[in-house]
Design a protein around this motif. Structure first.
Motif, PDB file in Angstrom:
ATOM      1  N   ALA A   1       0.757  -1.387  -0.026  1.00 21.35           N
ATOM      2  CA  ALA A   1      -0.103  -0.044   0.087  1.00 21.35           C
ATOM      3  C   ALA A   1       0.790   1.287   0.148  1.00 21.35           C
ATOM      4  N   TYR A   2       0.551   2.161  -0.926  1.00 21.10           N
ATOM      5  CA  TYR A   2       1.198   3.250  -0.801  1.00 21.10           C
ATOM      6  C   TYR A   2       0.918   4.145   0.366  1.00 21.10           C
ATOM      7  N   LYS A   3       2.185   4.815   0.976  1.00 18.59           N
ATOM      8  CA  LYS A   3       2.130   5.480   2.033  1.00 18.59           C
ATOM      9  C   LYS A   3       3.131   6.904   2.222  1.00 18.59           C
ATOM     10  N   ILE A   4       2.491   7.738   2.538  1.00 21.27           N
ATOM     11  CA  ILE A   4       3.348   8.921   2.578  1.00 21.27           C
ATOM     12  C   ILE A   4       4.088   8.958   4.044  1.00 21.27           C
ATOM     13  N   LYS A   5       5.303   8.803   4.089  1.00 21.47           N
ATOM     14  CA  LYS A   5       6.122   8.528   5.464  1.00 21.47           C
ATOM     15  C   LYS A   5       6.139   9.734   6.246  1.00 21.47           C
ATOM     16  N   SER A   6       6.274  10.930   5.845  1.00 18.47           N
ATOM     17  CA  SER A   6       6.149  12.094   6.384  1.00 18.47           C
ATOM     18  C   SER A   6       5.083  12.489   7.406  1.00 18.47           C
ATOM     19  N   THR A   7       3.965  11.701   7.168  1.00 18.19           N
ATOM     20  CA  THR A   7       2.956  11.733   7.869  1.00 18.19           C
ATOM     21  C   THR A   7       3.161  11.668   9.316  1.00 18.19           C
ATOM     22  N   SER A   8       4.160  10.702   9.687  1.00 19.17           N
ATOM     23  CA  SER A   8       4.440  10.692  11.205  1.00 19.17           C
ATOM     24  C   SER A   8       5.093  11.956  11.520  1.00 19.17           C
ATOM     25  N   VAL A   9       5.787  12.643  10.735  1.00 21.86           N
ATOM     26  CA  VAL A   9       6.364  13.962  11.320  1.00 21.86           C
ATOM     27  C   VAL A   9       5.275  15.063  11.375  1.00 21.86           C
ATOM     28  N   LEU A  10       4.177  15.046  10.528  1.00 19.61           N
ATOM     29  CA  LEU A  10       3.250  15.740  10.407  1.00 19.61           C
ATOM     30  C   LEU A  10       2.506  15.725  11.836  1.00 19.61           C
ATOM     31  N   LYS A  11       2.293  14.564  12.282  1.00 25.24           N
ATOM     32  CA  LYS A  11       1.367  14.346  13.602  1.00 25.24           C
ATOM     33  C   LYS A  11       2.144  14.952  14.546  1.00 25.24           C
ATOM     34  N   GLU A  12       3.490  14.575  14.821  1.00 24.38           N
ATOM     35  CA  GLU A  12       4.228  15.454  15.798  1.00 24.38           C
ATOM     36  C   GLU A  12       4.047  16.847  15.925  1.00 24.38           C
ATOM     37  N   LEU A  13       4.313  17.336  14.401  1.00 28.94           N
ATOM     38  CA  LEU A  13       4.261  18.931  14.632  1.00 28.94           C
ATOM     39  C   LEU A  13       3.011  19.376  14.843  1.00 28.94           C
ATOM     40  N   MET A  14       1.741  18.740  14.660  1.00 32.14           N
ATOM     41  CA  MET A  14       0.548  19.059  15.081  1.00 32.14           C
ATOM     42  C   MET A  14       0.407  18.987  16.499  1.00 32.14           C
TER      43      MET A  14
ATOM     44  N   PHE B   1      -7.213  14.159  -1.070  1.00 34.41           N
ATOM     45  CA  PHE B   1      -7.465  13.404   0.083  1.00 34.41           C
ATOM     46  C   PHE B   1      -6.183  13.791   1.098  1.00 34.41           C
ATOM     47  N   ASP B   2      -5.119  13.197   0.383  1.00 30.82           N
ATOM     48  CA  ASP B   2      -3.893  13.491   1.382  1.00 30.82           C
ATOM     49  C   ASP B   2      -3.551  14.979   1.533  1.00 30.82           C
ATOM     50  N   GLY B   3      -3.906  15.739   0.485  1.00 31.24           N
ATOM     51  CA  GLY B   3      -3.758  17.080   0.586  1.00 31.24           C
ATOM     52  C   GLY B   3      -4.457  17.626   1.863  1.00 31.24           C
ATOM     53  N   THR B   4      -5.649  17.246   1.919  1.00 34.17           N
ATOM     54  CA  THR B   4      -6.534  17.700   3.124  1.00 34.17           C
ATOM     55  C   THR B   4      -5.920  17.555   4.618  1.00 34.17           C
ATOM     56  N   ILE B   5      -4.970  16.331   4.571  1.00 33.73           N
ATOM     57  CA  ILE B   5      -4.288  16.095   5.964  1.00 33.73           C
ATOM     58  C   ILE B   5      -2.979  16.766   6.032  1.00 33.73           C
ATOM     59  N   HIS B   6      -2.308  17.055   4.792  1.00 33.44           N
ATOM     60  CA  HIS B   6      -0.922  17.528   4.784  1.00 33.44           C
ATOM     61  C   HIS B   6      -0.905  19.187   4.820  1.00 33.44           C
ATOM     62  N   MET B   7      -2.134  19.530   4.519  1.00 38.25           N
ATOM     63  CA  MET B   7      -2.342  21.036   4.675  1.00 38.25           C
ATOM     64  C   MET B   7      -2.253  21.603   6.097  1.00 38.25           C
ATOM     65  N   GLY B   8      -2.193  20.783   6.960  1.00 37.84           N
ATOM     66  CA  GLY B   8      -2.651  21.516   8.533  1.00 37.84           C
ATOM     67  C   GLY B   8      -1.458  22.583   8.775  1.00 37.84           C
ATOM     68  N   PRO B   9      -0.056  22.378   8.289  1.00 32.57           N
ATOM     69  CA  PRO B   9       0.955  23.185   8.843  1.00 32.57           C
ATOM     70  C   PRO B   9       0.909  24.727   8.103  1.00 32.57           C
ATOM     71  N   ILE B  10       0.578  24.533   6.707  1.00 34.73           N
ATOM     72  CA  ILE B  10       0.076  25.727   6.073  1.00 34.73           C
ATOM     73  C   ILE B  10      -0.770  26.576   6.486  1.00 34.73           C
ATOM     74  N   VAL B  11      -1.883  26.019   7.175  1.00 34.47           N
ATOM     75  CA  VAL B  11      -3.038  26.634   7.760  1.00 34.47           C
ATOM     76  C   VAL B  11      -2.542  27.064   9.278  1.00 34.47           C
TER      77      VAL B  11
ATOM     78  N   GLU C   1       9.130  25.646  11.481  1.00 34.17           N
ATOM     79  CA  GLU C   1       8.584  24.287  11.396  1.00 34.17           C
ATOM     80  C   GLU C   1       7.768  24.059  10.090  1.00 34.17           C
ATOM     81  N   ALA C   2       6.982  25.003   9.498  1.00 33.08           N
ATOM     82  CA  ALA C   2       6.010  24.554   8.577  1.00 33.08           C
ATOM     83  C   ALA C   2       6.919  24.428   7.330  1.00 33.08           C
ATOM     84  N   LYS C   3       7.869  25.525   7.211  1.00 35.59           N
ATOM     85  CA  LYS C   3       8.806  25.419   6.056  1.00 35.59           C
ATOM     86  C   LYS C   3       9.567  24.189   5.909  1.00 35.59           C
TER      87      LYS C   3
END
Ligand code: SF4
Lengths: 406, 267
Positions: free
Chosen positions: A2-15, A213-223, A230-232
């Motif tokens: 299954a395709y996975k974006i690994k950075s998602t774990s970093v995103l979760k920490e950031l949020m 759908f991935d975009g709606t998750i990964h847009m967290g930091p730009i909002v 951190e966002a950059k």
């Protein structure tokens, strides 16, 4: 695999870190609308909280439905923005996923409320509810709406409005306005937003490494984190991963039978189900107006006020039908779109663009077919799943047939 | 579901339309000729009657492939392919008349308007997703409130010269409106006509701009000839009501099953 974006774990920490900072209250807290003057607020040292992000969280955790009635009892119609009603309801019910997901005590108390009606008038009423409840200072930017083009007079007007809120920010933050600090935050925001743009543009590749759908998750930091290092850093990392995936030919859908565009708000409580539905039908939803709404390429630290005024006034939601058409046309061409899904959100007419003939214009002028899904951002009572699935699957079959699939 | 296959040697194709009210079966031969049709209540989907129907069909015909459609399409295990009812309706109507056309399909809980190009491909479509206004459920619920026998409704309406219409699109509020009519002793003939007129109004609010004729299909068209005539008058257009119009979508599914089989052979 299954395709996975690994950075998602970093995103979760950031949020998580972001919300913990809000909970710790080491800095004064300003509430801001999602396309409000966040950079200016950060330059005063405010931590910035975005109620719309909370609304999305209520939608995604499907807790909006249990909170909206509390707001309705308080006089807010169930037909107005369900971010507003679910957020106010959650406040009244003292029930928010911010407690369970991020360990906050509840909705954090604001020291200052700042909105921008560039997206809708609803935010003004929404923020005023809290200004009354918390007896809190409030300021607003009211740009001209639905613009065809942005002229100097409009920039001047909005620039003056930005400057008008400076004394209030100074008073609440206890800090004098620092132009260099503003330039610095704006520069960071500019870099993050351009990286976000590049992130979204990776989906021009086929197979695309990022779905709507991935975009709606990964847009967290730009909002919520624009104007921070951190966002950059996050978007630089995410971009690198997605570029590697393109190079390796990896995408969320290896065989794209068609490429679609999502117009309008996400249906937060159905993101996973919808994402799976499209993938099961070999349809790649690769771009959206929604995720593109946080690209502010006009930011220029040399002219921080004027460029902020321009960037926040020229956004899609604040444009005329003709200007919106031109923007859609560009995305449709850039992302090689075969069809458009219009989400007609019952409680957000501001961000529902199928009502003034846009689908027909796209068909007649560009030959692009579309469907309109009735639904809502948070209030799932307005979404009929069976009918919507049939619509989506028929639409995909229709496009596939046109491309000579059986 | 255990299926006994290949009872006859000539190949046949099965289309199953699992609608909200009824499940319809159509079997076609290799030339697209209909050789069998039957329907059961969808509520019985988990019961013996579905299994009976399937076993009977597979026992009698050598089914090469099966296509499922309708709201329950993804739940029908024997199907090799799944297609939406909109594309199946277009496929069936293409076989009946290969021309540009507009299909109006009024089913149990939905109303669909399908615009097809000359090649029979779906160009655009509308499907209600906000409420059940103008659907079979609207008709039957209001008829029930007015104590009108559905099998007699068309005959009753024919006897009416009334111009009275139900205003509300909402099924529940329309039922309330009918209460007022009952208190006013409005004759059943006029009520029956008023219910049909409400559905016509609903259809008229939707885009039917195809240059070609209108095909009216689905359960309402099959059982309510008065409605079909009223629609003809109101649209001022040719309106074809194919025979056994409630089976049209399952017929389209059977044709899809055949297409699938042809394609698999080619590949
Ligand atoms: S744009 Fe729509 S969803 Fe966003 S705050 Fe305004 S009304 Fe609500």
């Amino acid at each position: 695999m299954a395709y996975k974006i690994k950075s998602t774990s970093v995103l979760k920490e950031l949020m998580r870190d972001y919300f913990q900072r809000i909970g710790q209250r080491e800095k004064p807290l300003a509430w801001c609308t999602s396309v409000g003057p966040a950079e200016l607020l950060r330059s005063f040292g405010f931590e910035v909280y975005f109620p719309e992000n909370h609304g999305a969280l209520l939608g995604a955790t499907r807790t909006a439905g249990s909170n909206i009635p509390a707001a309705m009892k308080c006089g807010y119609s169930g037909d107005i923005c369900s971010y507003t009603t679910s957020d106010i309801g959650a406040f009244l019910n003292q029930s928010t996923p911010l407690k369970t997901q991020y360990g906050l005590d509840g909705i954090p108390r604001p020291d200052l409320l700042v909105y921008n009606t560039n997206q809708c008038r609803e935010v003004e009423d929404w923020f005023h509810f809290y200004a009354d409840r918390f007896n809190c200072s409030i300021a607003g930017i009211h740009p001209p709406r639905h613009l065809h083009s942005i002229r100097a007079a409009e920039i001047e007007l909005v620039t003056a409005q930005f400057k008008r809120i400076l004394p209030l920010c100074e008073q609440i933050s206890g800090q004098k306005f620092d132009l260099d600090a503003f330039r610095e935050v704006l520069q960071l925001s500019s870099e993050a937003t351009l990286l976000w743009q590049q992130v979204l543009r990776t989906a021009m590749a086929s197979p695309a490494p990022l779905s709507f759908f991935d975009g709606t998750i990964h847009m967290g930091p730009i909002v919520v984190l624009r104007g921070t290092v951190e966002a950059k850093t996050y978007y630089a990392e995410l971009l690198q991963e997605l570029q590697e995936n393109i190079a390796a030919g990896r995408g969320f859908l290896q065989q794209e039978s068609c490429r679609l565009f999502w117009e309008g708000m996400p249906i937060w409580g159905k993101l996973r189900a919808l994402s799976d539905l499209f993938v099961q039908n070999d349809a790649a939803v690769v771009a959206s107006t929604y995720c593109n709404s946080w690209i502010f390429d006009a930011f220029n630290e040399k002219e921080p006020f004027e460029s902020s005024a321009r960037a926040y006034t020229e956004i899609f939601i604040n444009r005329s039908e003709q200007a919106k058409f031109t923007m859609l046309q560009k995305w449709i061409e850039d992302y090689r779109i075969d069809g458009v899904i219009f989400h007609d959100a019952k409680t957000c007419f501001n961000n529902s663009n199928a009502r003034f003939g846009m689908p027909l214009r796209l068909k007649n002028k560009l030959g692009i077919p579309s469907i309109t899904i009735d639904g809502d951002l948070c209030d799932l009572r307005f979404y009929s799943e069976g009918q919507s699935i049939t619509k989506i699957e028929t639409f995909i079959e229709q496009i596939q047939n046109q491309k000579s699939f059986i | 579901m255990k299926i006994e296959k290949h009872k006859t040697s000539s190949p046949h194709f099965l289309g199953v339309d699992l609608g909200s009210a009824f499940t319809k079966f159509t079997v076609c031969d290799a030339g697209g000729k209909i050789v069998h049709q039957n329907l059961i209540k969808t509520l019985n989907i988990r019961s013996r009657s579905l299994k009976d129907s399937v076993e009977r069909i597979y026992g009698q015909f050598s089914i090469k492939s099966c296509c499922a459609t309708g709201y329950g399409r993804s739940k029908f295990e024997p199907a090799q392919i799944i297609k939406t009812e909109i594309n199946c309706a277009a496929e069936a109507c293409l076989a009946l008349r290969p021309k540009e056309k507009c299909i109006i399909d009024i089913g149990g809980e939905d109303i669909k308007i399908i615009h097809c190009d000359e090649a029979g491909k779906v160009e655009s479509f509308y499907l209600n997703s906000k409420c059940a206004a103008g659907t079979g459920a609207f008709l039957s619920e209001i008829a029930e409130r007015a104590e009108i026998d559905l099998t007699q409704m068309s005959v009753l309406a024919e006897q009416s010269a009334s111009e009275r219409e139900i205003n509300s699109f909402c099924t529940v509020f329309a039922k309330t409106e009918i209460m007022g009519w009952l208190f006013d002793d409005v004759p059943q003939q006029d009520i029956a006509r008023g219910i049909y007129a409400a559905i016509i109004n609903r259809v008229n609010s939707l885009r039917i701009d195809s240059a070609g004729p209108v095909f009216l299909i689905g359960g309402v068209a099959a059982n309510h000839p008065f409605f079909n005539n009223l629609l003809r008058k109101s649209l001022g257009k040719e309106v074809f009501v194919p025979q056994k119009s409630e089976f049209i979508v399952s017929f389209g599914a059977a044709l899809m099953a055949k297409k699938y089989d042809d394609k698999t052979k080619r590949d």
